[in-house]
Design a protein around this motif. Structure first.
Motif, PDB file in Angstrom:
ATOM      1  N   GLU A  40       0.815  -1.219   0.000  1.00 60.89           N
ATOM      2  CA  GLU A  40       0.000   0.000   0.000  1.00 60.89           C
ATOM      3  C   GLU A  40       0.852   1.273   0.000  1.00 60.89           C
ATOM      4  O   GLU A  40       0.348   2.363  -0.316  1.00 60.89           O
ATOM      5  CB  GLU A  40      -0.954   0.013   1.206  1.00 60.89           C
ATOM      6  CG  GLU A  40      -0.258  -0.014   2.549  1.00 60.89           C
ATOM      7  CD  GLU A  40       0.042  -1.409   3.072  1.00 60.89           C
ATOM      8  OE1 GLU A  40       0.305  -1.543   4.284  1.00 60.89           O
ATOM      9  OE2 GLU A  40       0.012  -2.357   2.265  1.00 60.89           O
ATOM     10  N   ASN A  41       2.138   1.146   0.331  1.00 64.33           N
ATOM     11  CA  ASN A  41       3.028   2.311   0.337  1.00 64.33           C
ATOM     12  C   ASN A  41       3.871   2.416  -0.929  1.00 64.33           C
ATOM     13  O   ASN A  41       4.699   3.320  -1.048  1.00 64.33           O
ATOM     14  CB  ASN A  41       3.964   2.259   1.543  1.00 64.33           C
ATOM     15  CG  ASN A  41       3.225   2.383   2.857  1.00 64.33           C
ATOM     16  OD1 ASN A  41       2.103   2.900   2.904  1.00 64.33           O
ATOM     17  ND2 ASN A  41       3.834   1.910   3.935  1.00 64.33           N
ATOM     18  N   LEU A  70      -6.306  -3.184  -4.688  1.00 63.54           N
ATOM     19  CA  LEU A  70      -5.486  -2.067  -4.208  1.00 63.54           C
ATOM     20  C   LEU A  70      -5.364  -0.988  -5.279  1.00 63.54           C
ATOM     21  O   LEU A  70      -5.432   0.213  -4.982  1.00 63.54           O
ATOM     22  CB  LEU A  70      -4.104  -2.582  -3.803  1.00 63.54           C
ATOM     23  CG  LEU A  70      -3.104  -1.544  -3.297  1.00 63.54           C
ATOM     24  CD1 LEU A  70      -3.637  -0.848  -2.042  1.00 63.54           C
ATOM     25  CD2 LEU A  70      -1.757  -2.201  -2.984  1.00 63.54           C
ATOM     26  N   LYS A  73      -8.166   1.401  -5.496  1.00 62.23           N
ATOM     27  CA  LYS A  73      -8.148   2.437  -4.464  1.00 62.23           C
ATOM     28  C   LYS A  73      -7.032   3.458  -4.706  1.00 62.23           C
ATOM     29  O   LYS A  73      -7.178   4.629  -4.387  1.00 62.23           O
ATOM     30  CB  LYS A  73      -7.958   1.799  -3.093  1.00 62.23           C
ATOM     31  CG  LYS A  73      -9.078   0.862  -2.669  1.00 62.23           C
ATOM     32  CD  LYS A  73      -8.768   0.220  -1.324  1.00 62.23           C
ATOM     33  CE  LYS A  73      -9.849  -0.750  -0.888  1.00 62.23           C
ATOM     34  NZ  LYS A  73      -9.519  -1.404   0.410  1.00 62.23           N
ATOM     35  N   LYS A  74      -5.927   2.980  -5.233  1.00 61.20           N
ATOM     36  CA  LYS A  74      -4.763   3.842  -5.454  1.00 61.20           C
ATOM     37  C   LYS A  74      -4.338   3.695  -6.912  1.00 61.20           C
ATOM     38  O   LYS A  74      -3.468   2.904  -7.259  1.00 61.20           O
ATOM     39  CB  LYS A  74      -3.638   3.434  -4.498  1.00 61.20           C
ATOM     40  CG  LYS A  74      -2.471   4.398  -4.446  1.00 61.20           C
ATOM     41  CD  LYS A  74      -1.442   3.950  -3.420  1.00 61.20           C
ATOM     42  CE  LYS A  74      -0.248   4.901  -3.414  1.00 61.20           C
ATOM     43  NZ  LYS A  74       0.801   4.463  -2.447  1.00 61.20           N
TER      44      LYS A  74
END
Length: 425
Positions: A40-41, A70, A73-74
């Motif tokens: 996520e980073n 993921l 979302k990003k």
């Protein structure tokens, strides 16, 4: 502006090495990348997949689905999928996962490295294992056509890595605190068949002369290319572990023939007997497949009786997985899942008894062990030279002294379980 990269790795130790090569190549290229453990980073996520059998394919699919979620979302994350699953199902997964940015096959084909503008680097300073041991991949691919195996279709023909490169890589690892080298390939003992003037025993002998490498472990030997010179090298070199992994797969001539193993029950038994006659201290590890098409009750009984008689120290058992593209996929006389489960349970129960008796033979003896980890309740977890990481037994050390991960220590064995030794230090 620097970009963060997260590399996720599924599958076998050979995939671990490929991911480590990728990390080393990124570092060598000195581009504006840095690593993060958290997807996520990350700006770029690279998933190294496994596609060997259905279970590993399902696992890879689940990871890709999670990465697609993921990305929803990003949206600025770049997701790259590479490895064995892509090599096996490239067209299928391209259609199935349309939100993934790029797909590449195995690392050795260099497509991924070219895309990232990287120069290949085999000198791995950052490891995905604990820092005191490393896998050394000595070849890739396989020329055999075992009826249960998809690897030749995925990886192509056998290709040995040049000996000089392996020596340089091993020296580099030794100079960076690696104490144990674990030799891996689809078939380690076939090493050098495609090179001039070298073979596996020569490579093993050269590796044994490298300073600071205290353990060398042999994995994935093949009964058709195994020879007694290997056992003699173990006898003559203190840093080659008394441990040989030989995946035998079965003992019934009927099943071995259908598996396209090109070996026999007699040959297998002779190998085990010769190893034991030359050096009875060597722990032999093997893997076996139950439920291969056409495996009769008699075939299975032969396998059961073989294990009961020869008492291999370390054994893994797998239930046959029918894989499209392999010779076994279209064979008749399929074995039901329930029968596979029964045979699996019977072999594992037998092996538990064999392993317990073997472990009990060490009680009140002193053993040199390598500390791998510290448990949640502050016990040290170690291994003997008779055990490979992740797949074999562990030694649980009780002590009031401070030990470090990567330490070699002499301990006294005070108790034994099926797959653990209990020790004092």
């Amino acid at each position: 502006m620097k970009k963060s990269i997260c590399i996720l790795t599924l599958g076998c130790p050979k995939n671990i090495v490929d991911s480590e090569y990728l990390m080393a190549s990124i570092k060598k290229s000195n581009l504006n990348y840095y690593f993060t453990e958290f997807p996520e980073n990350a700006d770029i996520i690279i998933l190294n997949t496994c596609g060997f059998i259905k279970d590993s394919i399902d696992e890879s699919y689940n990871y890709i689905i999670a990465l697609e979620h993921l990305k929803n979302k990003k949206t600025n994350i770049e997701i790259i999928i590479f490895g064995c699953l892509v090599a096996r199902q490239k067209n299928i997964i391209r259609k199935k996962f349309k939100n993934i940015d790029n797909f590449f096959t195995i690392l050795s084909e260099n497509d991924l490295l070219n895309y990232l503008k990287l120069e290949f680097n085999h000198l791995r300073k950052q490891l995905l294992t604990e820092s005191h041991y490393a896998y050394l991949k000595i070849s890739d691919g396989c020329n055999r056509k075992c009826a249960f195996c998809s690897i030749p279709n995925i990886k192509g023909r056998y290709k040995s890595i040049p000996e000089k490169q392996l020596i340089n890589e091993s020296i580099f690892l030794a100079n960076n605190e690696v104490k144990e080298l674990i030799l891996i390939a689809q078939e380690t003992t076939n090493y050098g068949m495609d090179l001039y003037n070298t073979n596996f025993t020569q490579l093993l002998n050269h590796l044994s002369q490298i300073n600071n490498i205290e353990w060398i472990r042999i994995m994935y030997a093949h009964p058709n290319t195994f020879n007694e010179d290997i056992v003699e090298l173990i006898n003559n070199n203190k840093n080659i572990c008394h441990y040989i992994d030989i995946p035998l797969q079965h003992i019934s001539d009927n099943v071995l023939k259908n598996m396209n193993r090109y070996t026999s029950s007699n040959k297998i038994k002779n190998i085990i007997e010769n190893i034991r006659n030359i050096n009875s201290k060597i722990a032999i590890r093997s893997t076996f497949i139950v439920g291969f098409p056409g495996e009769t009750d008699k075939d299975f009984q032969l396998l059961y009786d073989f294990l009961n008689e020869y008492k291999l120290e370390r054994v893994g058992v797998f239930k046959y997985s029918s894989e499209e593209g392999t010779a076994g996929y279209n064979l008749p006389h399929k074995i039901s899942d329930s029968v596979k489960e029964e045979r699996f349970d019977a072999l594992m129960k037998l092996q538990q008894q064999i392993s317990l008796k073997y472990n009990e033979s060490f009680i009140n003896k002193n053993l040199r062990v390598l500390v791998d980890n510290i448990s949640e309740n502050n016990l040290y977890i170690a291994r003997t030279e008779f055990d490979a990481p992740e797949i074999d037994n562990e030694v649980i050390i009780k002590t009031n002294k401070d030990l470090k991960i990567g330490d070699f220590v002499d301990v006294k064995i005070i108790d034994a379980k099926e797959y653990d030794l209990i020790a004092e230090y």
